[in-house]
Design a protein around this motif. Structure first.
Motif, short mmCIF file in Angstrom:
data_model
loop_
_atom_site.label_atom_id
_atom_site.label_comp_id
_atom_site.label_asym_id
_atom_site.label_seq_id
_atom_site.Cartn_x
_atom_site.Cartn_y
_atom_site.Cartn_z
N PHE A 105 -7.39 6.71 7.84
CA PHE A 105 -6.59 7.15 9.17
C PHE A 105 -7.43 8.40 9.54
O PHE A 105 -8.11 9.35 8.80
N GLY A 106 -7.24 8.68 10.99
CA GLY A 106 -7.51 9.76 11.46
C GLY A 106 -6.67 10.81 11.06
O GLY A 106 -5.61 10.58 10.94
N ALA A 107 -6.63 12.10 11.61
CA ALA A 107 -5.88 13.30 11.36
C ALA A 107 -4.58 13.01 12.31
O ALA A 107 -3.51 13.88 12.23
N GLY A 108 -5.02 12.24 13.42
CA GLY A 108 -3.78 12.38 14.47
C GLY A 108 -3.91 13.20 15.44
O GLY A 108 -4.64 14.18 15.58
N ASP B 165 -6.54 -1.56 -5.93
CA ASP B 165 -7.33 -0.51 -5.51
C ASP B 165 -6.48 0.86 -5.91
O ASP B 165 -5.48 1.07 -5.01
N PHE C 234 -4.62 7.45 1.81
CA PHE C 234 -4.37 6.25 1.08
C PHE C 234 -4.53 6.63 -0.53
O PHE C 234 -4.99 7.62 -0.81
N GLN D 78 1.47 11.70 3.11
CA GLN D 78 1.17 12.50 4.45
C GLN D 78 1.87 13.87 4.03
O GLN D 78 2.96 14.05 3.79
N GLY E 26 -3.22 13.83 8.14
CA GLY E 26 -2.96 12.50 8.55
C GLY E 26 -2.73 11.63 7.16
O GLY E 26 -2.37 12.45 5.99
N LEU E 27 -2.37 10.40 7.17
CA LEU E 27 -2.02 9.66 5.93
C LEU E 27 -3.22 9.35 5.15
O LEU E 27 -4.37 9.01 5.44
N PHE F 156 4.53 7.16 2.27
CA PHE F 156 4.87 5.92 3.14
C PHE F 156 4.26 4.61 2.44
O PHE F 156 3.27 4.67 1.66
N LYS G 97 -7.41 -1.40 2.51
CA LYS G 97 -6.70 0.00 2.64
C LYS G 97 -7.36 0.39 4.08
O LYS G 97 -8.42 0.07 4.65
N LEU G 98 -6.41 1.24 4.74
CA LEU G 98 -6.79 1.66 5.81
C LEU G 98 -7.11 3.35 5.68
O LEU G 98 -6.64 3.96 5.01
N TYR H 135 0.73 5.50 0.81
CA TYR H 135 -0.02 6.57 1.39
C TYR H 135 0.81 7.82 1.42
O TYR H 135 2.11 7.80 1.27
N SER I 259 -7.89 4.00 -5.98
CA SER I 259 -8.96 5.00 -5.88
C SER I 259 -8.44 6.48 -5.24
O SER I 259 -9.08 7.52 -5.35
N LEU J 193 -1.95 8.05 15.89
CA LEU J 193 -2.84 7.80 14.64
C LEU J 193 -3.67 6.46 14.87
O LEU J 193 -3.20 5.52 15.23
N TYR K 80 -3.25 0.43 -3.57
CA TYR K 80 -3.21 -0.85 -3.07
C TYR K 80 -2.71 -1.90 -4.12
O TYR K 80 -3.44 -2.10 -5.09
N TYR L 92 0.77 -1.13 0.19
CA TYR L 92 -0.21 0.08 0.06
C TYR L 92 0.84 1.26 -0.03
O TYR L 92 2.06 1.22 0.75
#
Lengths: 113, 112
Positions: B102-105, A56, A45, A37, A42-43, A91, B99-100, A35, A58, B88, A48, A33
């Motif tokens: 994420f929150g903003a932290g 994916d 996506f 930042q 935050g990170l 990342f 896929k994950l 990502y 998207s 996070l 994938y 995956y």
């Protein structure tokens, strides 16, 4: 070192150049995956992949960005004709099949000047 | 669209104090993960919770997954300067594939 390996750690590119970011997943992991930042965020996506397949994409911008995970070798995130807005930490994470638990690399910090 | 809301955004406390970080969503997740990230490094996985109502403890850290699997909390007891970092939360599954999200932290600073 059995962790996720990303290189380079830092990459500086001029506007209009190409950036290539590499990621080798953890041993035994077949899912990768990517990502992004941005500062103060935050990170997010992007894409994938499994070996030779994009599962994916998207979260990937439609233009200038592409990713691959060949049968042999690392996964590559490629950004063509970079612009200042592409400056961010990128990342890579990997997981084993059927497992959403992901382990991250140390990232590549891209700076576009 | 931010699907996971973390609060607070910033937290500055004295060594020895307790704190709780919250992660809330209107969506249901099949699992939720907590990561800690230090400046210049990648996120490091702390814990994964998968069952509604689940509580996991990791030394001074206690993680809870809400009964409806929409929210989670991280509680730190007797915080230490070494706990300083970005925390996070990330949700997986239930229509998001592998896929994950994420929150903003939460940026935590523990002063000695």
């Amino acid at each position: 070192n059995a962790g996720v390996m990303q290189n380079p750690r830092h990459l500086v590119r001029r506007r209009g150049q190409e950036a290539r970011l590499r990621c080798s997943p953890m041993k035994g992991h077949s899912h990768v995956y990517w990502y992004r930042q941005l500062p103060e965020e935050g990170l997010k996506f992007m894409v994938y992949l499994q070996k030779e397949n994009i599962i994916d994409e998207s979260g990937m911008p439609k233009e200038r960005f592409s990713a691959e995970f060949p049968k042999e070798g690392p996964s590559i995130l490629r950004i063509q004709q970079v612009v200042r807005g592409d400056s961010a930490a990128y990342f890579c994470a990997s997981s084993s099949a059927g497992n959403t638990e992901a382990f991250f690399g140390q990232g590549t910090r891209l700076t576009v000047v | 669209t931010q699907l996971l809301e973390q609060s607070p955004q910033f937290l500055s406390i004295q060594e020895g104090e307790n704190l709780t970080v919250y992660c809330n969503s209107s969506s249901v997740f099949s699992s939720l993960q907590w990561y800690r990230q230090e400046p210049g490094e990648g996120p490091v996985l702390l814990v994964t919770v998968v069952t509604g109502g689940e509580v996991k403890k990791l030394k001074r850290l206690t993680f809870q997954f809400g009964d409806a699997r929409k929210d989670s909390s991280l509680h730190i007891t007797a915080a230490q300067p070494g706990d300083t970092g970005l925390y996070l939360c990330a949700g997986a599954g239930r229509g998001y594939g592998n896929k994950l999200v994420f929150g903003a932290g939460t940026i935590l600073r523990v002063k000695s």
